[in-house]
Design a protein around this motif. Sequence first.
Motif, PDB file in Angstrom:
ATOM      1  N   LEU A 144       0.848  -1.184   0.000  1.00 28.26           N
ATOM      2  CA  LEU A 144       0.000   0.000   0.000  1.00 28.26           C
ATOM      3  C   LEU A 144       0.889   1.241   0.000  1.00 28.26           C
ATOM      4  O   LEU A 144       1.865   1.324   0.741  1.00 28.26           O
ATOM      5  CB  LEU A 144      -0.905   0.017   1.235  1.00 28.26           C
ATOM      6  CG  LEU A 144      -1.806  -1.207   1.418  1.00 28.26           C
ATOM      7  CD1 LEU A 144      -2.610  -1.072   2.717  1.00 28.26           C
ATOM      8  CD2 LEU A 144      -2.739  -1.371   0.234  1.00 28.26           C
ATOM      9  N   VAL A 152       0.419  -6.136   3.144  1.00 32.86           N
ATOM     10  CA  VAL A 152      -0.730  -6.842   3.700  1.00 32.86           C
ATOM     11  C   VAL A 152      -0.629  -8.335   3.392  1.00 32.86           C
ATOM     12  O   VAL A 152      -0.331  -8.729   2.254  1.00 32.86           O
ATOM     13  CB  VAL A 152      -2.045  -6.271   3.140  1.00 32.86           C
ATOM     14  CG1 VAL A 152      -3.246  -7.026   3.692  1.00 32.86           C
ATOM     15  CG2 VAL A 152      -2.155  -4.778   3.467  1.00 32.86           C
ATOM     16  N   SER A 170      -0.916  -6.575   8.602  1.00 38.17           N
ATOM     17  CA  SER A 170      -0.228  -5.567   7.805  1.00 38.17           C
ATOM     18  C   SER A 170       0.945  -5.019   8.596  1.00 38.17           C
ATOM     19  O   SER A 170       0.906  -4.943   9.832  1.00 38.17           O
ATOM     20  CB  SER A 170      -1.161  -4.431   7.392  1.00 38.17           C
ATOM     21  OG  SER A 170      -1.689  -3.757   8.512  1.00 38.17           O
ATOM     22  N   LYS A 198      -7.358  -3.163   4.179  1.00 45.18           N
ATOM     23  CA  LYS A 198      -6.383  -2.265   3.560  1.00 45.18           C
ATOM     24  C   LYS A 198      -6.687  -0.819   3.927  1.00 45.18           C
ATOM     25  O   LYS A 198      -5.770  -0.029   4.226  1.00 45.18           O
ATOM     26  CB  LYS A 198      -6.377  -2.445   2.046  1.00 45.18           C
ATOM     27  CG  LYS A 198      -5.703  -3.729   1.572  1.00 45.18           C
ATOM     28  CD  LYS A 198      -5.673  -3.814   0.046  1.00 45.18           C
ATOM     29  CE  LYS A 198      -4.895  -5.041  -0.417  1.00 45.18           C
ATOM     30  NZ  LYS A 198      -4.834  -5.112  -1.907  1.00 45.18           N
TER      31      LYS A 198
END
Length: 209
Positions: A144, A152, A170, A198
């Motif tokens: 990300l 993740v 994560s 996320k």
Amino acid sequence: MGESMQNRARGIRTTVAALAAVASVAAAAVPAVAATQASGTPRFLEPAELPPHPSSPWYAGPVTAGRPDPLPICVGDALPSITTHREYWTEYDTNAQQLTVEGRSEQWAKDFAALLRKDLAGCAKKLMQQDPDLTAMQKYYGRLNVEEGAHVYGLHTASAWGSSDIGLFSVGRDGATVTVVRWAQMGTFQHAQVADFKATTVTAVNKLY
């Protein structure tokens, strides 16, 4: 205790560690030392910022100094004593956790985040080596683009007697600070709230400072 009961007990202990069961949440609710969130210290997720549960609100314990007990699966062994954590839970079999470490330098934090990612990448294999009654599979859901980045992972564990649990993890970094978010419930990869998780991770990393 016969061999089958010993295996079952060992598997139960593994599964409990994997999910950070309700007992650990209750213990976290009365910590010996609570960390204050003064100005200039990392902020933690609020319950409403976790992946939404269809039938229950999220609840949170206090922000607590030190490593959690029991240690979370996959990443627990690497956590230093300077870890700060917070536990979250719903009225059903879903729970979460955030662990944050303020490092000595950006390079230390970069190396620490890399170590956590290595532990996560090898977690399923390690679990099955430790417990032959457990089947574990994992997925990598990508990077990300938030601050210095977050990664993740998903982990599914199933026991020989029928339990099935899904967890999402994560690892994110902002400068010299690393945070880990863990979410878990009964189910399989089909039940993993990846998109919501996320979004939670992005929020967690953005809130560090």
